[in-house]
Scaffold this motif. Sequence first.
Motif, PDB file in Angstrom:
ATOM      1  N   GLY A 102       6.086 -31.849  -3.455  1.00 24.80           N
ATOM      2  CA  GLY A 102       7.771 -30.730  -2.779  1.00 24.80           C
ATOM      3  C   GLY A 102       8.850 -31.265  -1.238  1.00 24.80           C
ATOM      4  O   GLY A 102       9.806 -31.720  -1.562  1.00 24.80           O
ATOM      5  N   LEU A 103       7.584 -31.361  -0.964  1.00 22.76           N
ATOM      6  CA  LEU A 103       7.584 -31.871   0.045  1.00 22.76           C
ATOM      7  C   LEU A 103       8.314 -33.377   0.575  1.00 22.76           C
ATOM      8  O   LEU A 103       8.759 -33.899   1.368  1.00 22.76           O
ATOM      9  CB  LEU A 103       6.522 -31.314   0.970  1.00 22.76           C
ATOM     10  N   TYR A 104       7.595 -33.608   0.334  1.00 30.79           N
ATOM     11  CA  TYR A 104       7.230 -35.210  -0.312  1.00 30.79           C
ATOM     12  C   TYR A 104       8.598 -35.757  -1.351  1.00 30.79           C
ATOM     13  O   TYR A 104       8.771 -36.890  -0.829  1.00 30.79           O
ATOM     14  CB  TYR A 104       6.089 -36.014  -0.843  1.00 30.79           C
ATOM     15  N   TYR A 105       9.037 -34.797  -1.799  1.00 33.88           N
ATOM     16  CA  TYR A 105      10.517 -35.960  -2.492  1.00 33.88           C
ATOM     17  C   TYR A 105      11.081 -35.098  -1.482  1.00 33.88           C
ATOM     18  O   TYR A 105      12.386 -36.075  -2.009  1.00 33.88           O
ATOM     19  CB  TYR A 105      10.402 -34.575  -3.821  1.00 33.88           C
ATOM     20  N   MET A 106      10.868 -34.335  -1.144  1.00 31.49           N
ATOM     21  CA  MET A 106      12.230 -33.755  -0.494  1.00 31.49           C
ATOM     22  C   MET A 106      12.432 -34.917   1.132  1.00 31.49           C
ATOM     23  O   MET A 106      13.995 -34.931   1.105  1.00 31.49           O
ATOM     24  CB  MET A 106      12.053 -32.044  -0.083  1.00 31.49           C
ATOM     25  N   ARG A 107      11.767 -35.206   2.164  1.00 32.13           N
ATOM     26  CA  ARG A 107      11.413 -35.740   3.031  1.00 32.13           C
ATOM     27  C   ARG A 107      11.770 -37.596   2.327  1.00 32.13           C
ATOM     28  O   ARG A 107      11.971 -38.367   3.668  1.00 32.13           O
ATOM     29  CB  ARG A 107      10.983 -35.610   3.741  1.00 32.13           C
ATOM     30  N   GLY A 108      11.624 -38.000   0.966  1.00 32.06           N
ATOM     31  CA  GLY A 108      11.255 -39.172   1.022  1.00 32.06           C
ATOM     32  C   GLY A 108      10.527 -40.252   1.414  1.00 32.06           C
ATOM     33  O   GLY A 108      10.301 -41.367   1.291  1.00 32.06           O
ATOM     34  N   LEU A 109       8.912 -39.029   1.478  1.00 29.31           N
ATOM     35  CA  LEU A 109       8.324 -39.820   1.689  1.00 29.31           C
ATOM     36  C   LEU A 109       7.265 -40.370   0.470  1.00 29.31           C
ATOM     37  O   LEU A 109       6.513 -40.151  -0.299  1.00 29.31           O
ATOM     38  CB  LEU A 109       7.146 -39.069   1.757  1.00 29.31           C
ATOM     39  N   GLY A 110       6.811 -41.908   0.536  1.00 35.55           N
ATOM     40  CA  GLY A 110       5.758 -42.209  -0.706  1.00 35.55           C
ATOM     41  C   GLY A 110       6.860 -43.154  -1.783  1.00 35.55           C
ATOM     42  O   GLY A 110       6.484 -43.457  -2.537  1.00 35.55           O
ATOM     43  N   GLY A 111       8.720 -43.039  -1.548  1.00 34.73           N
ATOM     44  CA  GLY A 111       9.500 -42.947  -2.504  1.00 34.73           C
ATOM     45  C   GLY A 111      10.947 -42.453  -1.960  1.00 34.73           C
ATOM     46  O   GLY A 111      11.420 -42.029  -0.447  1.00 34.73           O
ATOM     47  N   LEU A 112      12.067 -42.562  -3.033  1.00 33.43           N
ATOM     48  CA  LEU A 112      12.845 -42.103  -2.615  1.00 33.43           C
ATOM     49  C   LEU A 112      12.985 -40.977  -2.653  1.00 33.43           C
ATOM     50  O   LEU A 112      12.310 -39.595  -3.032  1.00 33.43           O
ATOM     51  CB  LEU A 112      13.736 -42.464  -4.173  1.00 33.43           C
ATOM     52  N   LYS A 113      13.950 -40.142  -1.805  1.00 36.46           N
ATOM     53  CA  LYS A 113      14.023 -38.513  -1.952  1.00 36.46           C
ATOM     54  C   LYS A 113      15.296 -38.094  -3.468  1.00 36.46           C
ATOM     55  O   LYS A 113      15.824 -38.393  -3.843  1.00 36.46           O
ATOM     56  CB  LYS A 113      15.727 -38.046  -0.725  1.00 36.46           C
ATOM     57  N   GLN A 114      14.401 -37.043  -3.648  1.00 37.31           N
ATOM     58  CA  GLN A 114      15.081 -36.764  -5.421  1.00 37.31           C
ATOM     59  C   GLN A 114      14.898 -35.249  -5.375  1.00 37.31           C
ATOM     60  O   GLN A 114      13.725 -34.433  -5.157  1.00 37.31           O
ATOM     61  CB  GLN A 114      13.613 -37.144  -6.291  1.00 37.31           C
ATOM     62  N   TRP A 115      15.821 -34.702  -4.601  1.00 38.53           N
ATOM     63  CA  TRP A 115      16.145 -33.252  -4.137  1.00 38.53           C
ATOM     64  C   TRP A 115      15.618 -32.208  -5.483  1.00 38.53           C
ATOM     65  O   TRP A 115      15.249 -31.130  -5.542  1.00 38.53           O
ATOM     66  CB  TRP A 115      17.411 -32.685  -3.728  1.00 38.53           C
ATOM     67  N   ASN A 116      16.128 -32.207  -6.584  1.00 40.30           N
ATOM     68  CA  ASN A 116      16.216 -31.991  -8.152  1.00 40.30           C
ATOM     69  C   ASN A 116      14.655 -31.644  -8.171  1.00 40.30           C
ATOM     70  O   ASN A 116      13.513 -31.194  -9.163  1.00 40.30           O
ATOM     71  CB  ASN A 116      16.751 -32.486  -9.261  1.00 40.30           C
ATOM     72  N   GLU A 117      14.483 -32.928  -8.059  1.00 43.86           N
ATOM     73  CA  GLU A 117      11.889 -32.931  -8.192  1.00 43.86           C
ATOM     74  C   GLU A 117      11.571 -32.340  -7.318  1.00 43.86           C
ATOM     75  O   GLU A 117      10.994 -31.328  -7.072  1.00 43.86           O
ATOM     76  CB  GLU A 117      11.737 -34.602  -8.417  1.00 43.86           C
ATOM     77  N   ALA A 118      12.319 -32.318  -6.136  1.00 39.68           N
ATOM     78  CA  ALA A 118      11.452 -31.644  -4.775  1.00 39.68           C
ATOM     79  C   ALA A 118      11.826 -29.829  -5.887  1.00 39.68           C
ATOM     80  O   ALA A 118      10.565 -28.963  -4.744  1.00 39.68           O
ATOM     81  CB  ALA A 118      12.733 -31.358  -3.580  1.00 39.68           C
ATOM     82  N   ARG A 119      12.805 -29.224  -5.750  1.00 41.98           N
ATOM     83  CA  ARG A 119      13.307 -27.941  -5.852  1.00 41.98           C
ATOM     84  C   ARG A 119      12.058 -27.727  -7.553  1.00 41.98           C
ATOM     85  O   ARG A 119      11.726 -26.605  -7.408  1.00 41.98           O
ATOM     86  CB  ARG A 119      14.634 -27.410  -7.075  1.00 41.98           C
ATOM     87  N   PHE A 120      12.057 -28.584  -8.530  1.00 40.73           N
ATOM     88  CA  PHE A 120      11.143 -28.196  -9.286  1.00 40.73           C
ATOM     89  C   PHE A 120       9.887 -27.825  -8.635  1.00 40.73           C
ATOM     90  O   PHE A 120       9.011 -26.756  -9.239  1.00 40.73           O
ATOM     91  CB  PHE A 120      11.199 -29.333 -10.680  1.00 40.73           C
ATOM     92  N   ALA A 121       9.251 -28.968  -8.222  1.00 41.30           N
ATOM     93  CA  ALA A 121       7.825 -29.174  -7.453  1.00 41.30           C
ATOM     94  C   ALA A 121       7.532 -27.502  -6.729  1.00 41.30           C
ATOM     95  O   ALA A 121       6.796 -26.589  -6.705  1.00 41.30           O
ATOM     96  CB  ALA A 121       7.463 -30.212  -6.387  1.00 41.30           C
ATOM     97  N   PHE A 122       8.271 -27.448  -5.847  1.00 42.29           N
ATOM     98  CA  PHE A 122       8.441 -25.652  -4.741  1.00 42.29           C
ATOM     99  C   PHE A 122       8.481 -24.795  -5.933  1.00 42.29           C
ATOM    100  O   PHE A 122       7.656 -24.171  -6.067  1.00 42.29           O
ATOM    101  CB  PHE A 122       9.557 -25.577  -4.706  1.00 42.29           C
ATOM    102  N   LYS A 123       9.042 -24.595  -6.952  1.00 39.77           N
ATOM    103  CA  LYS A 123       9.052 -24.136  -8.779  1.00 39.77           C
ATOM    104  C   LYS A 123       7.529 -23.341  -8.641  1.00 39.77           C
ATOM    105  O   LYS A 123       7.237 -22.238  -9.123  1.00 39.77           O
ATOM    106  CB  LYS A 123      10.724 -23.928  -9.040  1.00 39.77           C
ATOM    107  N   ARG A 124       7.542 -24.842  -9.530  1.00 43.86           N
ATOM    108  CA  ARG A 124       6.201 -24.700  -9.814  1.00 43.86           C
ATOM    109  C   ARG A 124       5.033 -24.321  -8.919  1.00 43.86           C
ATOM    110  O   ARG A 124       4.193 -23.384  -9.578  1.00 43.86           O
ATOM    111  CB  ARG A 124       5.729 -26.048 -10.164  1.00 43.86           C
ATOM    112  N   ALA A 125       4.821 -24.438  -7.481  1.00 48.84           N
ATOM    113  CA  ALA A 125       4.348 -23.829  -7.348  1.00 48.84           C
ATOM    114  C   ALA A 125       4.353 -22.334  -6.778  1.00 48.84           C
ATOM    115  O   ALA A 125       3.621 -21.390  -6.638  1.00 48.84           O
ATOM    116  CB  ALA A 125       4.142 -24.342  -5.702  1.00 48.84           C
ATOM    117  N   CYS A 126       5.470 -21.964  -6.486  1.00 46.63           N
ATOM    118  CA  CYS A 126       5.753 -20.299  -6.452  1.00 46.63           C
ATOM    119  C   CYS A 126       5.154 -19.668  -7.862  1.00 46.63           C
ATOM    120  O   CYS A 126       4.962 -18.625  -8.003  1.00 46.63           O
ATOM    121  CB  CYS A 126       7.119 -20.371  -6.858  1.00 46.63           C
TER     122      CYS A 126
END
Length: 298
Positions: A102-126
């Motif tokens: 989620g942090l990688y998606y949110m900060r654009g590390l290793g690729g583009l910033k993807q806010w929706n994907e970040a939210r889904f990753a955090f939700k899965r972690a939760c």
Amino acid sequence: KKCFLKNEKLCLHWYKCQRGIGRSCFRVGTRLAGGIRGVKRDRKKAHYLFERGCQYQYGPACTGLALLFAQGWGKPKSLKKARMFYRLACNFKHTVGCATLGLYYMRGLGGLKQWNEARFAFKRACQLGSGVGCHNTGLFYEIGRGVKRSIQTAQLYYKQGCQQRYGRSCYNIAAHYYQRYKQSQEPQKSLKAFVRYMILACRNQWGLGCRQLGLHFGHASQSTKNKKKSVVYFSYACKHSDAIGCYKWARHYAENSTDSKRFQKALLERFQSTSSCPSEHLPRRLVLLHYRPSLWPC
């Protein structure tokens, strides 16, 4: 392959790894990556073991491999590959892998910033029991980033984060109740809830929560008993690396003790673990207690 390790127990895990048990690959790889308990550090071999563990669909091994790529240990640094392996770790239901992805998606590390994907990753972690994941999902709903803004939904995620012992989530819930108290919405009930969740934030090692309790109990309208609690909570804040909490705790010694050496020792020792430089905010009579500027950790 023959085991090259001197530790017999680790050799057993080495052979289990060769037979396809991912957890054993991860266990030996962790020892080699960190050089733990007398094992000589060898991150290239750790890389090999984490890769084997990840092939056997063991999530923590994928996370370990991603970390090696992110730091450039044993292989050339590659955030793109780190992001790929964090994604695999999340697919294999590893909590830390999902939260970091989620942090990688949110900060654009290793690729583009993807806010929706970040939210889904955090939700899965939760869903997998990560307090960080619940907290960050709550932030998405509170800010309204990529989703309809909803304070109630954010509070639900914060409560889940607090149940997972993540102090920042407890603090955010307490801040919500404090706003209700200031707006005179059920003031007594809101104030009790504020104190309850702030205590949880402090217990879960969030220094700002301890400091806010210190300020609350140290208010002029509070009793002598509560003012003693105030000092205790400032000490907890300092232990959790809150610079202002250290300053408040040290100031108590200056104002209530004639032994200036005791105060100096408490102040200087406790500020070593903080990153702030409070000398500008100290009252003049406290600054003039034989301090040298070099002693402040600025």
